[in-house]
Motif scaffolding. Structure first.
Motif, short mmCIF file in Angstrom:
data_model
loop_
_atom_site.label_atom_id
_atom_site.label_comp_id
_atom_site.label_asym_id
_atom_site.label_seq_id
_atom_site.Cartn_x
_atom_site.Cartn_y
_atom_site.Cartn_z
N ALA A 146 -5.23 -0.31 -13.71
CA ALA A 146 -6.43 -1.13 -13.47
C ALA A 146 -6.32 -1.82 -12.11
O ALA A 146 -7.30 -1.88 -11.36
N GLY A 147 -5.16 -2.34 -11.79
CA GLY A 147 -4.96 -2.99 -10.49
C GLY A 147 -5.15 -2.03 -9.33
O GLY A 147 -5.75 -2.38 -8.30
N ARG A 148 -4.69 -0.81 -9.49
CA ARG A 148 -4.87 0.20 -8.44
C ARG A 148 -6.36 0.51 -8.26
O ARG A 148 -6.85 0.58 -7.13
N ALA A 149 -7.06 0.69 -9.36
CA ALA A 149 -8.48 1.03 -9.28
C ALA A 149 -9.28 -0.12 -8.67
O ALA A 149 -10.16 0.11 -7.82
N ILE A 150 -9.00 -1.33 -9.07
CA ILE A 150 -9.73 -2.49 -8.55
C ILE A 150 -9.46 -2.65 -7.06
O ILE A 150 -10.37 -2.97 -6.29
N ASN A 151 -8.23 -2.39 -6.63
CA ASN A 151 -7.91 -2.47 -5.21
C ASN A 151 -8.77 -1.50 -4.41
O ASN A 151 -9.33 -1.87 -3.37
N VAL A 152 -8.89 -0.27 -4.89
CA VAL A 152 -9.70 0.73 -4.19
C VAL A 152 -11.17 0.31 -4.17
O VAL A 152 -11.85 0.43 -3.15
#
Length: 171
Positions: A146-152
């Motif tokens: 989730a953190g990776r996706a939100i960063n993108v």
């Protein structure tokens, strides 16, 4: 192994295929990156409520806190990615990354061990720390993608709102 349903191995094969594909550079819609974290949360929530129907609120708080830590770790991991967006920001070019494959395999193994341990009535499953620790691990595993996706998604928004600064490439 004879008590393990055959569909479990099919699920594992599909998850490995998805994880291996994520190891290669690809171009996707940024919103699509939220799909896997949502599946982990939904599937895990369904599984965890079934495995721990009487879990205390403090155990669920462990899951939330670990999820926040996982979210931060995923955000930090994706910070180093070199991304490129098309002019409208509707597509993003992602680098290949084995991180999701590792998360997939660890999540599958974790769920498998949990189900086995509870079905086999292993002594350590009766510990007062078992439910909080299991829910914390699940929260961490759900938070990282989730953190990776939100960063993108945030970087896409920054690239679209400031095209002269970013010129289509986000760091």
């Amino acid at each position: 192994m004879s008590h393990i349903p055959g569909y479990v191995f099919v699920i594992l094969a599909v998850l490995i295929y998805i994880g291996v594909k994520r190891c290669l550079p690809r171009e996707v819609r940024p919103e699509r990156l939220l799909l896997f974290p949502l599946l982990i949360v939904a599937g895990g929530l369904n599984s965890m409520t079934g495995l721990f129907p009487d879990a205390a609120a403090s155990s669920w708080a462990c899951a939330v806190m670990a999820g926040a830590i996982g979210l931060a770790a995923g955000w930090h991991h994706a910070r180093g990615w070199r991304l490129s967006f098309n002019a409208e920001g509707s597509r993003v070019r992602l680098p290949g990354d084995p991180g999701l494959l590792i998360i997939i395999l660890f999540t599958f193994g974790f769920e498998f061990v949990l189900h086995f341990a509870l079905a086999a009535h292993l002594s350590w499953t009766h510990s007062s720390l078992f439910a909080p620790a299991a829910l914390a691990v699940w929260g961490l595993l759900a938070g990282m993608p989730a953190g990776r996706a939100i960063n993108v998604l945030v970087r896409r928004q920054q690239a679209v709102s400031a095209p002269t600064q970013w010129s289509g490439v986000a760091r």
